[in-house]
Scaffold this motif. Structure first.
Motif, PDB file in Angstrom:
ATOM      1  N   UNK A 195       1.477   0.746  -2.355  1.00  0.00           N
ATOM      2  CA  UNK A 195       1.249  -0.266  -3.403  1.00  0.00           C
ATOM      3  C   UNK A 195      -0.101  -0.931  -3.173  1.00  0.00           C
ATOM      4  N   UNK A 196      -1.166  -0.171  -3.194  1.00  0.00           N
ATOM      5  CA  UNK A 196      -2.452  -0.696  -2.761  1.00  0.00           C
ATOM      6  C   UNK A 196      -3.134  -1.593  -3.779  1.00  0.00           C
ATOM      7  N   UNK A 197      -2.697  -1.574  -5.016  1.00  0.00           N
ATOM      8  CA  UNK A 197      -3.329  -2.454  -6.008  1.00  0.00           C
ATOM      9  C   UNK A 197      -4.582  -1.829  -6.571  1.00  0.00           C
ATOM     10  N   UNK A 198      -5.580  -1.607  -5.758  1.00  0.00           N
ATOM     11  CA  UNK A 198      -6.691  -0.746  -6.143  1.00  0.00           C
ATOM     12  C   UNK A 198      -7.125   0.031  -4.892  1.00  0.00           C
ATOM     13  N   UNK A 199      -8.095   0.901  -5.042  1.00  0.00           N
ATOM     14  CA  UNK A 199      -8.287   1.919  -4.023  1.00  0.00           C
ATOM     15  C   UNK A 199      -8.809   1.401  -2.680  1.00  0.00           C
ATOM     16  N   UNK A 200      -9.412   0.220  -2.646  1.00  0.00           N
ATOM     17  CA  UNK A 200      -9.944  -0.240  -1.360  1.00  0.00           C
ATOM     18  C   UNK A 200      -9.046  -1.289  -0.714  1.00  0.00           C
ATOM     19  N   UNK A 201      -7.784  -1.302  -1.105  1.00  0.00           N
ATOM     20  CA  UNK A 201      -6.823  -2.166  -0.427  1.00  0.00           C
ATOM     21  C   UNK A 201      -6.848  -3.611  -0.848  1.00  0.00           C
ATOM     22  N   UNK A 202      -7.532  -3.930  -1.939  1.00  0.00           N
ATOM     23  CA  UNK A 202      -7.569  -5.300  -2.442  1.00  0.00           C
ATOM     24  C   UNK A 202      -6.464  -5.496  -3.488  1.00  0.00           C
ATOM     25  N   UNK A 203      -6.015  -6.729  -3.679  1.00  0.00           N
ATOM     26  CA  UNK A 203      -5.048  -6.972  -4.760  1.00  0.00           C
ATOM     27  C   UNK A 203      -5.691  -6.727  -6.114  1.00  0.00           C
ATOM     28  N   UNK A 204      -4.876  -6.438  -7.085  1.00  0.00           N
ATOM     29  CA  UNK A 204      -5.387  -6.187  -8.428  1.00  0.00           C
ATOM     30  C   UNK A 204      -4.410  -5.388  -9.248  1.00  0.00           C
ATOM     31  N   UNK A 205      -4.828  -5.029 -10.454  1.00  0.00           N
ATOM     32  CA  UNK A 205      -4.015  -4.181 -11.310  1.00  0.00           C
ATOM     33  C   UNK A 205      -4.458  -2.736 -11.094  1.00  0.00           C
ATOM     34  N   UNK A 206      -3.611  -1.962 -10.467  1.00  0.00           N
ATOM     35  CA  UNK A 206      -3.902  -0.545 -10.207  1.00  0.00           C
ATOM     36  C   UNK A 206      -3.913   0.202 -11.531  1.00  0.00           C
ATOM     37  N   UNK A 207      -4.927   1.022 -11.756  1.00  0.00           N
ATOM     38  CA  UNK A 207      -5.115   1.688 -13.044  1.00  0.00           C
ATOM     39  C   UNK A 207      -5.246   3.189 -12.835  1.00  0.00           C
ATOM     40  N   UNK A 208      -4.284   3.947 -13.345  1.00  0.00           N
ATOM     41  CA  UNK A 208      -4.360   5.407 -13.277  1.00  0.00           C
ATOM     42  C   UNK A 208      -5.254   5.977 -14.380  1.00  0.00           C
ATOM     43  N   UNK A 209      -5.659   5.132 -15.330  1.00  0.00           N
ATOM     44  CA  UNK A 209      -6.450   5.602 -16.454  1.00  0.00           C
ATOM     45  C   UNK A 209      -5.570   6.166 -17.560  1.00  0.00           C
ATOM     46  N   UNK A 210      -6.199   6.762 -18.556  1.00  0.00           N
ATOM     47  CA  UNK A 210      -5.466   7.359 -19.673  1.00  0.00           C
ATOM     48  C   UNK A 210      -4.744   8.615 -19.190  1.00  0.00           C
TER      49      UNK A 210
END
Length: 341
Positions: free
Chosen positions: A198-213
């Motif tokens: 559950x990394x949030x985004x790729x560098x380990x910061x909180x956020x909304x993880x986005x797989x894209x379209x």
């Protein structure tokens, strides 16, 4: 020859009641200032007024921005979210633009002007409506195609959430470690505390993880959104529990119907707090918690769900016994009041 004038400030917000706006949207809070002049006994050059917008919430007043002349200083907490729309071209128009509205933006807003020794202000209330929630199929995790995800939200009285709505929910603390469809055919999930899987985004910061379209035939959960419900969700304290069929009958006998999942989330966002799992119309069993406590689902507020399996999948068996949440719409309530007069 110039006559000397004394300025009397009048600040006006031309809106009689609360301004209502949906989650994730933007709004303009109107405010204007007028100067009516009367003869002054002392001569002084006009002083550029100081304009200030503040938010009043929980008894605390916080500055949003302050302006004098052409200089506008915005509080860092509102950077890119607050601006004076027309002030530089029309100094009497002090309307405040607020963007990316969050639930926590529901508050009173003060428009204030100071000029010399004079001070005037007016207040307006803003209510941000709407709640984003995660939803999964009764059969298991990641079971919806994009079209099925949209229909699933509609079936429970909601619609598929937008990326802006999910982001607004994230900024108010929403976290869910489950990838779900959004209205733009992207797949995302909000993470406050990055952790394994559950990394949030790729560098380990909180956020909304986005797989894209994503391919519309791929399978995920979905994030739904409900803005306004016209009626009431109610939960009666009753000694016996019901099967799913008995719960339906109980609500009908009360002149109501089983509440939908969206209606329960809306009621929770409006303050409903019940530590009693109850049936909903989709066959799920949930309960709304405003004040977290250990015996009521742990340390987080939210709508809690009873799953059949330990991996948080499967709705309870229809024969299992639980409380019930009913919904009476305004139209039903109106009919009932007419018939009982």
């Amino acid at each position: 020859k110039f006559s000397h004038l004394k300025y009397q400030l009048r600040v006006k917000i031309p809106h009689p009641g609360p301004i209502v706006a949906p989650l994730g949207s933007s709004i303009s809070l109107p405010c204007s200032v007028s100067l009516s002049s009367v003869p002054a006994t002392t001569s002084s050059a006009p002083i550029a007024p100081r304009v200030k917008w503040t938010v009043v919430s929980g008894g605390v007043e916080t500055q949003i921005l302050v302006a004098r002349g052409q200089r506008v200083k915005v509080n860092e907490a509102y950077r890119d979210r607050a601006a004076l729309l027309n002030y530089t071209s029309s100094p009497d128009d002090l309307s405040l633009w607020l963007g990316d509205l969050r639930s926590s933006d529901s508050a009173h807003y003060r428009c204030e002007v100071q000029q010399g020794l004079e001070d005037a202000s007016d207040l307006v209330q803003l209510k941000v409506k709407g709640v984003v929630f995660h939803y999964r199929d009764a059969l298991g995790r990641y079971a919806f195609s994009f079209s099925q995800a949209k229909r699933a939200c509609e079936a429970i009285g909601a619609r598929i959430a937008t990326a802006d709505q999910l982001l607004a929910a994230y900024y108010n603390g929403y976290e869910q470690c489950d990838a779900g469809w959004l209205a733009d055919q992207t797949v995302r999930y909000p993470i406050q505390v990055p952790r394994e899987g559950c990394y949030g985004d790729m560098d380990g910061q909180p956020g909304v993880r986005n797989y894209g379209t994503m391919n519309p035939d791929d399978l995920f959960d979905v994030y739904c959104y409900v803005e306004e419900v016209y009626g009431e969700v109610f939960h009666d304290s009753i000694p016996q529990h019901f099967s799913f069929d008995e719960a339906q009958s109980y609500c009908r006998a009360a002149g109501a119907e089983l509440a939908t999942t969206a209606q329960l989330y809306w009621a929770w966002s409006e303050g409903l707090d019940r530590c009693s799992p109850g049936w909903l119309s989709d066959g799920s069993v949930r309960y709304p918690i405003i004040v977290p406590r250990d015996r009521c689902g742990g340390p987080q507020a939210g709508v809690k769900t009873l799953y059949q399996f330990s991996n948080q999948t499967g709705f309870p068996e229809p024969t299992s016994l639980h409380d019930v949440y009913c919904f009476r719409g305004e139209f039903l309530a109106f009919q009932e009041s007419v018939y009982t007069k």
